[in-house]
Structures are given as structure tokens and as C-alpha cells.
Design an enzyme around this catalytic site. Structure first.
Site, PDB file in Angstrom:
ATOM      1  N   THR A   1      18.022 -19.544 -19.055  1.00 20.37           N
ATOM      2  CA  THR A   1      19.348 -19.107 -19.515  1.00 20.37           C
ATOM      3  C   THR A   1      20.307 -20.263 -19.776  1.00 20.37           C
ATOM      4  O   THR A   1      21.362 -20.053 -20.371  1.00 20.37           O
ATOM      5  CB  THR A   1      19.994 -18.192 -18.469  1.00 20.37           C
ATOM      6  OG1 THR A   1      20.231 -18.941 -17.270  1.00 20.37           O
ATOM      7  CG2 THR A   1      19.115 -16.988 -18.171  1.00 20.37           C
TER       8      THR A   1
ATOM      9  N   ASP B   1      13.435 -35.952 -20.795  1.00 21.97           N
ATOM     10  CA  ASP B   1      13.698 -35.368 -19.483  1.00 21.97           C
ATOM     11  C   ASP B   1      13.912 -36.477 -18.465  1.00 21.97           C
ATOM     12  O   ASP B   1      12.979 -37.207 -18.117  1.00 21.97           O
ATOM     13  CB  ASP B   1      12.536 -34.470 -19.073  1.00 21.97           C
ATOM     14  CG  ASP B   1      12.844 -33.691 -17.808  1.00 21.97           C
ATOM     15  OD1 ASP B   1      13.064 -34.326 -16.753  1.00 21.97           O
ATOM     16  OD2 ASP B   1      12.872 -32.454 -17.879  1.00 21.97           O
TER      17      ASP B   1
ATOM     18  N   ASP C   1      11.613 -36.375 -15.352  1.00 24.74           N
ATOM     19  CA  ASP C   1      10.245 -36.819 -15.652  1.00 24.74           C
ATOM     20  C   ASP C   1      10.180 -38.340 -15.745  1.00 24.74           C
ATOM     21  O   ASP C   1       9.256 -38.970 -15.224  1.00 24.74           O
ATOM     22  CB  ASP C   1       9.745 -36.213 -16.961  1.00 24.74           C
ATOM     23  CG  ASP C   1       9.316 -34.767 -16.809  1.00 24.74           C
ATOM     24  OD1 ASP C   1       9.132 -34.316 -15.665  1.00 24.74           O
ATOM     25  OD2 ASP C   1       9.164 -34.095 -17.848  1.00 24.74           O
TER      26      ASP C   1
ATOM     27  N   ARG D   1      20.195 -26.229 -13.398  1.00 28.54           N
ATOM     28  CA  ARG D   1      20.446 -25.031 -14.179  1.00 28.54           C
ATOM     29  C   ARG D   1      19.167 -24.239 -14.326  1.00 28.54           C
ATOM     30  O   ARG D   1      18.075 -24.779 -14.216  1.00 28.54           O
ATOM     31  CB  ARG D   1      21.040 -25.396 -15.530  1.00 28.54           C
ATOM     32  CG  ARG D   1      20.049 -25.991 -16.507  1.00 28.54           C
ATOM     33  CD  ARG D   1      20.688 -26.242 -17.853  1.00 28.54           C
ATOM     34  NE  ARG D   1      19.684 -26.718 -18.777  1.00 28.54           N
ATOM     35  CZ  ARG D   1      19.927 -27.064 -20.016  1.00 28.54           C
ATOM     36  NH1 ARG D   1      21.147 -27.012 -20.479  1.00 28.54           N
ATOM     37  NH2 ARG D   1      18.966 -27.476 -20.795  1.00 28.54           N
TER      38      ARG D   1
END
Length: 109
Positions: A5, A99, A102, A1
């Protein structure tokens, strides 16, 4: 994504010619808004895959994203290890696990 936004963005699609005859295992570790997964499902359906032959598999999802996906694709199968509490204003799963990319690639700060 798109991180600014939170909207899905299709970067690339290359599917087998006989994809419409197959079951599809769609794997994504995290499901927050459902936008990216729904974009993938739309691409699969446009290629002729039947909705009830798509199995979405993930580790953690936000209830908002899972419900949104099932509202749009009621015949979709979802397998998840955990449904967390919600999402924050930045559309991150709470409490989540940080994340995933990560953690997976060892690139945490």
C-alpha cells in the site's frame, strides 16, 4: 512502510522518558513519499518533542516527500545530501540508488 500500500506502519516504539526535553536526530537513508518519516515524527510529537527540535537527516529524497513533510511540519529541519527528480508509480525514488537495505546488507539479487 507496507510495500503493498506504500502506507506507513508502526511496528514498535520505545522512547526515553525525557525525550520531550531532547533534540531528536531522525535518520532515514531514503525519503520517498514521506509517509514513514511523518509517522515517526507524529510519534515523537505525541511524546512531547517539539517539532522544531526534530532534525531529519537522510541521503536521498524525492521532492514530493520533502514538500509533503514540510507542509505538515513547517518547523521541521531537513538535512539531505541529494534531492532526486521524482518518484515512479511504485513510489520509488528516481533515479535513486536502488534498494538501500539490499545495498547496505549485501542482499541484492
Amino acid at each position: 512502510r507496507d510495500e503493498r500500500t506504500a502506507q506507513p506502519k508502526l511496528y514498535y516504539s520505545k522512547l526515553p522518558k525525557d525525550i520531550s526535553d531532547r533534540w531528536v536526530l531522525l535518520l532515514d537513508p531514503m525519503l520517498a513519499t514521506g509517509g514513514s518519516a511523518m509517522k515517526c515524527i507524529e510519534v515523537l510529537i505525541e511524546a512531547g518533542v517539539k517539532e522544531d527540535r526534530i532534525l531529519f537527516i537522510n541521503l536521498i529524497c524525492a521532492p514530493e516527500g520533502a514538500l509533503k513533510m514540510l507542509e505538515k511540519f513547517p518547523s521541521l529541519h531537513i538535512v539531505t545530501a541529494e534531492i532526486d527528480e521524482s518518484m515512479d508509480v511504485q513510489k520509488f525514488i528516481l533515479p535513486g540508488l536502488g534498494d538501500f537495505g539490499d545495498r547496505y546488507f549485501g542482499t541484492e539479487d
